[in-house]
Scaffold this active site. Structure first.
Site, PDB file in Angstrom:
ATOM      1  N   ASP A   1      39.756  30.300  31.842  1.00  0.00           N
ATOM      2  CA  ASP A   1      40.142  29.114  31.072  1.00  0.00           C
ATOM      3  C   ASP A   1      41.602  28.757  31.359  1.00  0.00           C
ATOM      4  OD1 ASP A   1      37.618  29.074  29.345  1.00  0.00           O
ATOM      5  OD2 ASP A   1      38.403  31.071  28.955  1.00  0.00           O
TER       6      ASP A   1
ATOM      7  N   GLU B   1      35.080  31.135  37.446  1.00  0.00           N
ATOM      8  CA  GLU B   1      35.196  29.762  37.945  1.00  0.00           C
ATOM      9  C   GLU B   1      36.310  29.597  38.981  1.00  0.00           C
ATOM     10  OE1 GLU B   1      34.560  26.576  35.249  1.00  0.00           O
ATOM     11  OE2 GLU B   1      35.976  25.232  36.243  1.00  0.00           O
TER      12      GLU B   1
HETATM   13  O1  TRH Z   1      38.602  35.732  34.696  1.00  0.00           O
HETATM   14  P1  TRH Z   1      37.337  35.029  34.930  1.00  0.00           P
HETATM   15  O2  TRH Z   1      36.119  35.813  34.759  1.00  0.00           O
HETATM   16  O3  TRH Z   1      37.289  33.795  34.024  1.00  0.00           O
HETATM   17  C1  TRH Z   1      36.365  33.090  33.336  1.00  0.00           C
HETATM   18  C2  TRH Z   1      36.395  33.324  31.886  1.00  0.00           C
HETATM   19  O4  TRH Z   1      35.568  34.417  31.608  1.00  0.00           O
HETATM   20  C3  TRH Z   1      35.946  32.110  31.177  1.00  0.00           C
HETATM   21  O5  TRH Z   1      35.817  32.294  29.804  1.00  0.00           O
HETATM   22  C4  TRH Z   1      34.668  31.666  31.757  1.00  0.00           C
HETATM   23  O6  TRH Z   1      34.219  30.629  31.069  1.00  0.00           O
HETATM   24  C5  TRH Z   1      34.898  31.347  33.186  1.00  0.00           C
HETATM   25  O7  TRH Z   1      35.300  32.519  33.859  1.00  0.00           O
HETATM   26  C6  TRH Z   1      33.709  30.764  33.870  1.00  0.00           C
HETATM   27  O8  TRH Z   1      37.311  34.443  36.441  1.00  0.00           O
HETATM   28  P2  TRH Z   1      38.106  33.262  37.137  1.00  0.00           P
HETATM   29  O9  TRH Z   1      37.659  31.951  36.624  1.00  0.00           O
HETATM   30  O10 TRH Z   1      37.966  33.475  38.565  1.00  0.00           O
HETATM   31  O11 TRH Z   1      39.599  33.461  36.730  1.00  0.00           O
HETATM   32  C7  TRH Z   1      40.386  34.492  37.244  1.00  0.00           C
HETATM   33  C8  TRH Z   1      41.792  33.998  37.467  1.00  0.00           C
HETATM   34  O12 TRH Z   1      42.628  35.104  37.751  1.00  0.00           O
HETATM   35  C9  TRH Z   1      41.911  33.038  38.650  1.00  0.00           C
HETATM   36  O13 TRH Z   1      42.764  31.981  38.308  1.00  0.00           O
HETATM   37  C10 TRH Z   1      42.553  33.885  39.741  1.00  0.00           C
HETATM   38  C11 TRH Z   1      43.416  34.795  38.909  1.00  0.00           C
HETATM   39  N1  TRH Z   1      43.842  36.041  39.539  1.00  0.00           N
HETATM   40  C12 TRH Z   1      45.202  36.282  39.646  1.00  0.00           C
HETATM   41  O14 TRH Z   1      46.015  35.444  39.253  1.00  0.00           O
HETATM   42  N2  TRH Z   1      45.629  37.452  40.196  1.00  0.00           N
HETATM   43  C13 TRH Z   1      44.761  38.392  40.642  1.00  0.00           C
HETATM   44  O15 TRH Z   1      45.185  39.454  41.132  1.00  0.00           O
HETATM   45  C14 TRH Z   1      43.370  38.123  40.539  1.00  0.00           C
HETATM   46  C15 TRH Z   1      42.363  39.121  41.034  1.00  0.00           C
HETATM   47  C16 TRH Z   1      42.954  36.941  39.968  1.00  0.00           C
END
Ligand code: TRH
Length: 404
Positions: free
Chosen positions: A39, A301
């Site tokens: 989010d 996402e």
């Molecule tokens: O963390 P996520 O699983 O996020 C979500 C939430 O669960 C949300 O509620 C849900 O509705 C949505 O998914 C579909 O996965 P996501 O979206 O990939 O977000 C992870 C973020 O973390 C992304 O912006 C990349 C960042 N990230 C870093 O900044 N540094 C890192 O080392 C890593 C591995 C990721």
């Protein structure tokens, strides 16, 4: 930017209309963190693009600054209001709080159907010129998305209308976020052995592995299929180098290697599998992990979108929903992504994605056999997806038509 008086003051409509044509558009984004990082990940990325690439004056309301701080370590979670990268960040004590001052922006983005503070909605209705109110939804590749994108929804009580802004992977949707300089940054990284070597040294303390190794990044939720996959990598004919950012899958790695934890800095080897636990990086640093790898496991996402722009074969761990509501979304994304693949490569990818999302066992050898074809498709797909247009660009273009 127009404004209304603070809630404690008189609420008579004393706001001013947008002044000089050159004044930057003001935008308020409201983000409630449900869980994990998606989010805030999407909202922070969008906020930076609107500010940096479109010159908007952005204010971001976030209810969980600790989750935000993981993506942006410069953030001070104890501060009620701070400015980073030109964006005003307000710690949002939802539901009623609407920031230090009750200013209504030209464009109001309610992320993922979080509820705007009632006093803010009332102030929107008071504004001389109603703001453009957008409900930015979660990404879905399903066909209905193009039909519902930009549909208005009138407010039941006020003379206000909210417009659905729906991200998607196909024409007629809002698209997905992509920074203007992203392809150039990726090309610079991939074209520079020095940049690659520096990244490996900083991330793992080691030099890059030889070309004979398959480098895999693993960002996932807890997953019952991971044990089988780790065994297949251990027994693989060619070496596998696994890069695992610290997180929800780390416990499974620790169990596999017989370690108390798999915290950042840990390195373990079994058979042909060599695994590094990485520190969770600032959001802007995550792309390099995808660029440095041959195959990427992503989730949720935002990382799912970044994997597509990285143009490498990838496996998506979709965010699980009640009653398996996520499974049609998984298949809808597969339908887009595999559209031009030969039947056997398509079947291998579908099988692997399904196994990684709870149906069957992953077959790494089969997946790997199709990797040359999947690499070509990954590059072609990134070009196809770019045709839909970047979400921030699509959003600002729509805003211009509405605020003329
Ligand atoms: O963390 P996520 O699983 O996020 C979500 C939430 O669960 C949300 O509620 C849900 O509705 C949505 O998914 C579909 O996965 P996501 O979206 O990939 O977000 C992870 C973020 O973390 C992304 O912006 C990349 C960042 N990230 C870093 O900044 N540094 C890192 O080392 C890593 C591995 C990721």
């Amino acid at each position: 930017m127009s404004s209304v008086p603070p809630a404690s003051a008189s609420t008579t409509a004393s706001s001013t209309a947008p002044s000089a044509a050159a004044a930057p558009l003001a935008c308020d984004i409201f983000c409630a963190v449900i869980d994990n990082f998606g989010d805030i990940g999407v909202c922070w990325r969008l906020a930076r693009q609107l500010a940096n690439e479109h010159g908007w004056q952005v204010r971001l309301f976030v209810d969980d600054l600790h989750a935000f701080q993981k993506l942006c370590p410069r953030l001070a979670p104890e501060r009620a209001r701070q400015t980073l990268d030109g964006i005003v960040i307000e710690h949002w004590h939802e539901p009623a709080h609407a920031g230090e001052t009750l200013d209504v922006a030209d464009v109001v983005i309610e992320a993922f159907a979080c509820e705007l503070p009632p006093i803010y909605i009332a102030a929107m209705a008071e504004r001389v010129r109603a703001p453009l109110w957008l409900n930015l939804e979660y990404l879905s590749a399903e066909d209905w998305v193009a039909d519902f994108h930009l549909r208005p929804s009138p407010h039941p009580r006020y003379a206000l209308s909210k417009t659905f802004f729906l991200p998607g992977l196909g024409p007629g949707t809002g698209g997905v976020l992509k920074e203007r300089d992203l392809d150039a940054a990726r090309a610079a990284f991939e074209g520079s052995p020095a940049a690659r070597a520096a990244w490996w040294l900083a991330a793992t303390g080691e030099a890059p592995p030889p070309a004979s190794a398959t480098v895999v990044s693993l960002f996932a939720y807890e997953n019952p299929a991971v044990g089988s996959l780790l065994e297949q990598w251990r027994d693989s004919v060619t070496p596998v180098v696994l890069l695992v950012p610290e997180g929800r899958i780390s416990g499974a790695l620790a169990r596999f290697f017989g370690l108390p934890s798999f915290a950042a800095g840990t390195h373990a080897t079994r058979g042909n599998l060599s695994a590094h636990a990485l520190a969770f990086t600032e959001q802007t640093g995550y792309d390099a992990l995808l660029w440095a790898s041959d195959v990427n496991f992503v989730r949720g996402e935002d990382s799912f979108v970044r994997a597509q722009w990285a143009a490498k074969p990838f496996i998506w761990h979709i965010y699980p929903q009640a009653d398996d509501a996520h499974l049609p979304k998984l298949d809808a994304a597969l339908a887009h992504y595999t559209r031009t693949l030969p039947a056997d490569a398509r079947a291998a990818l579908e099988r692997f994605w399904h196994a990684w999302n709870g149906a069957g066992q992953p077959d790494w050898a089969q997946f790997q056999r199709h990797c040359p074809t999947l690499r070509q498709r990954a590059a072609a797909w990134a070009d196809e997806l770019a045709q839909v247009g970047d979400l921030a660009g699509n959003l600002t273009s729509f805003a211009k038509t509405q605020l003329k």
